[in-house]
Write an enzyme that holds these catalytic residues in place. Structure first.
Site, short mmCIF file in Angstrom:
data_model
loop_
_atom_site.label_atom_id
_atom_site.label_comp_id
_atom_site.label_asym_id
_atom_site.label_seq_id
_atom_site.Cartn_x
_atom_site.Cartn_y
_atom_site.Cartn_z
N HIS A 220 0.90 -1.27 0.06
CA HIS A 220 0.12 0.17 0.10
C HIS A 220 0.84 1.18 0.14
O HIS A 220 2.34 1.22 0.03
CB HIS A 220 -0.92 -0.08 0.89
CG HIS A 220 -0.45 -0.22 2.44
ND1 HIS A 220 0.54 0.57 3.16
CD2 HIS A 220 -0.39 -1.26 3.58
CE1 HIS A 220 0.92 0.24 4.27
NE2 HIS A 220 0.66 -0.93 4.31
N HIS B 4 3.96 1.27 2.41
CA HIS B 4 5.25 0.65 2.02
C HIS B 4 5.98 1.51 0.75
O HIS B 4 7.07 1.79 0.85
CB HIS B 4 4.85 -0.56 1.26
CG HIS B 4 4.19 -1.66 2.28
ND1 HIS B 4 2.86 -1.92 1.97
CD2 HIS B 4 4.79 -2.17 3.00
CE1 HIS B 4 2.84 -2.89 2.82
NE2 HIS B 4 3.92 -3.03 3.48
N GLN C 226 7.16 -15.49 12.37
CA GLN C 226 6.80 -14.36 13.19
C GLN C 226 5.24 -14.44 13.57
O GLN C 226 4.79 -13.44 14.14
CB GLN C 226 7.22 -13.04 12.45
CG GLN C 226 6.44 -12.30 11.28
CD GLN C 226 7.09 -11.29 10.61
OE1 GLN C 226 8.09 -11.40 10.41
NE2 GLN C 226 6.44 -10.19 10.67
N GLY D 173 9.13 1.40 8.97
CA GLY D 173 7.97 2.17 9.07
C GLY D 173 7.75 2.46 11.01
O GLY D 173 7.67 1.55 11.34
N GLN D 174 7.63 3.82 11.33
CA GLN D 174 7.18 3.94 12.43
C GLN D 174 6.09 3.51 12.95
O GLN D 174 5.73 3.09 14.02
CB GLN D 174 7.13 5.53 12.74
CG GLN D 174 6.94 5.96 14.15
CD GLN D 174 7.84 5.45 15.18
OE1 GLN D 174 9.00 5.32 14.91
NE2 GLN D 174 7.23 4.93 16.24
N MET E 100 -2.38 2.98 7.48
CA MET E 100 -2.36 2.07 6.46
C MET E 100 -1.75 0.89 6.79
O MET E 100 -0.76 0.87 7.59
CB MET E 100 -1.73 2.67 5.18
CG MET E 100 -2.44 3.78 4.56
SD MET E 100 -1.80 4.35 2.79
CE MET E 100 -2.84 5.71 2.52
N ARG F 76 -3.61 -5.34 6.85
CA ARG F 76 -4.43 -6.11 7.62
C ARG F 76 -5.85 -5.25 7.44
O ARG F 76 -6.71 -5.76 8.03
CB ARG F 76 -4.17 -6.31 8.90
CG ARG F 76 -3.26 -7.58 9.01
CD ARG F 76 -2.84 -7.94 10.43
NE ARG F 76 -2.21 -9.12 10.38
CZ ARG F 76 -0.83 -9.34 10.71
NH1 ARG F 76 0.08 -8.28 10.98
NH2 ARG F 76 -0.13 -10.51 10.80
P1 AMP Z 1 4.77 -5.11 6.27
O1 AMP Z 1 4.55 -5.68 4.80
O2 AMP Z 1 3.45 -5.10 7.03
O3 AMP Z 1 5.73 -6.09 7.18
O4 AMP Z 1 5.53 -3.91 6.31
C1 AMP Z 1 6.62 -3.57 5.85
C2 AMP Z 1 7.15 -2.20 6.21
O5 AMP Z 1 6.34 -1.05 5.92
C3 AMP Z 1 7.50 -2.01 7.76
O6 AMP Z 1 9.03 -1.61 7.87
C4 AMP Z 1 6.32 -1.38 8.23
O7 AMP Z 1 6.48 -0.66 9.41
C5 AMP Z 1 5.97 -0.30 7.05
N1 AMP Z 1 4.82 -0.06 6.99
C6 AMP Z 1 3.49 -0.79 7.15
N2 AMP Z 1 2.59 0.27 7.04
C7 AMP Z 1 3.01 1.51 6.96
C8 AMP Z 1 2.70 2.66 6.99
N3 AMP Z 1 1.24 3.02 7.11
N4 AMP Z 1 3.20 4.02 7.16
C9 AMP Z 1 4.51 3.62 6.97
N5 AMP Z 1 5.13 2.53 6.97
C10 AMP Z 1 4.47 1.25 6.89
#
Ligand code: AMP
Length: 280
Positions: free
Chosen positions: A31, A34, A58, A144-145, A181, A184
């Protein structure tokens, strides 16, 4: 854009990529959140590798590993559009071959919050991120924070083990109504989706109270609890005001703290956080 599925090919490709090299680890179903990480990496680095890997270690036994949303074709189109050089999308067998038995365990800061709610989660995260760092050897790695505890854990681990990559943290990207965002969010029913922005409203309320002079961490937690408990679709898993570095629960806000929460809406547990008490 080169799509690579084996460790051996990724190692060979990494040696040919011009430096600086940036890595953006993801679990796919991408999204705009990312994409902010990808764009930041593209702006900072000469080469960008994005990984797509839904990491089974995880996920807890009762979590959504099997049903986690996936759409590789769409993800590849989005990454190609941003000028990513290499997508590393290995299979589970490639990353966890038979006999795999080495795990990275970050102590203390993994015990509370998401670590308490999801036993073993950060062991899986730390292990796969270490393996990705070892394979790709990025100069800079983007997180991402939104996953605030994950950022703290990865910074700790990278420093402790001298993993030799700079951790770059991007701010949380939100929907116009404030909902962070997340891949999930697709689990939310329309009624849950309508209620979900209250999480960010509660975090903002804590920030307003802090700006208004409140320093008592319990007062911030209590107010957020009061707001969220008023929503019948929401079930609070935790509400925390914790030191931003150690993640120990705070009594007063005198240094930067991470105000974070996990709230269940039906099938989905949503997490969000903000940092307050620093230079604002
Ligand atoms: P994920 O695919 O959920 O493991 O996320 C991959 C990376 O994208 C991780 O570093 C997340 O923290 C980051 N991320 C997910 N959602 C957001 C968001 N809404 N804003 C900024 N970074 C995000």
């Amino acid at each position: 854009m080169n799509v690579i599925t084996t460790v051996a090919e990724m190692v060979a490709a990494r040696d040919r990529l011009p430096r600086l090299l940036g890595l953006v680890p993801t679990m796919g179903y991408l999204h705009e959140g990312h994409m902010t990480l990808v764009r930041q990496a593209r702006a900072d680095c000469r080469s960008v590798v994005a990984s797509i890997f839904v990491n089974p270690t995880q996920f807890g036994p009762h979590e959504d590993f099997a049903s986690y949303p996936r759409d590789m074709e769409r993800d590849l189109a989005m990454l190609r559009n941003e000028g990513v050089d290499v997508v590393f999308a290995p299979t589970v067998e490639e990353m966890y071959p038979p006999g795999f038995s080495t795990y990275v365990n970050v102590e203390r800061i993994t015990e509370a919050l998401e670590g308490a709610r999801r036993p073993g989660h950060f062991r899986g995260v730390a292990t796969i991120v270490t393996k990705l760092f070892t394979i790709v050897r990025p100069d800079k790695s983007y997180f991402g924070q939104k996953d605030g505890q994950q950022v703290a854990v990865i910074k700790r681990m990278t420093a402790d083990l001298a993993l030799g990559t700079e951790i770059v943290v991007a701010p949380t990207l939100r929907e116009p109504d404030g909902l962070a965002m997340s891949s999930r969010n697709v689990y939310l029913t329309p009624a849950e989706r309508a209620a979900a922005p209250m999480l960010y409203r509660a975090l903002c309320r804590a920030r307003e109270m802090y700006r208004g002079g409140v320093r008592d961490a319990k007062a911030l937690r209590d107010e957020m609890m009061r707001m969220i408990s008023a929503e019948p679709l929401a079930r609070v898993e935790y509400i925390s005001v914790a030191d931003a570095e150690t993640l120990q629960e705070a009594t007063t806000v005198e240094r930067p703290v991470m105000v974070s929460l996990a709230v269940r809406f039906g099938r989905a547990t949503l997490i969000d956080n903000i940092i307050i008490g620093g230079m604002e």
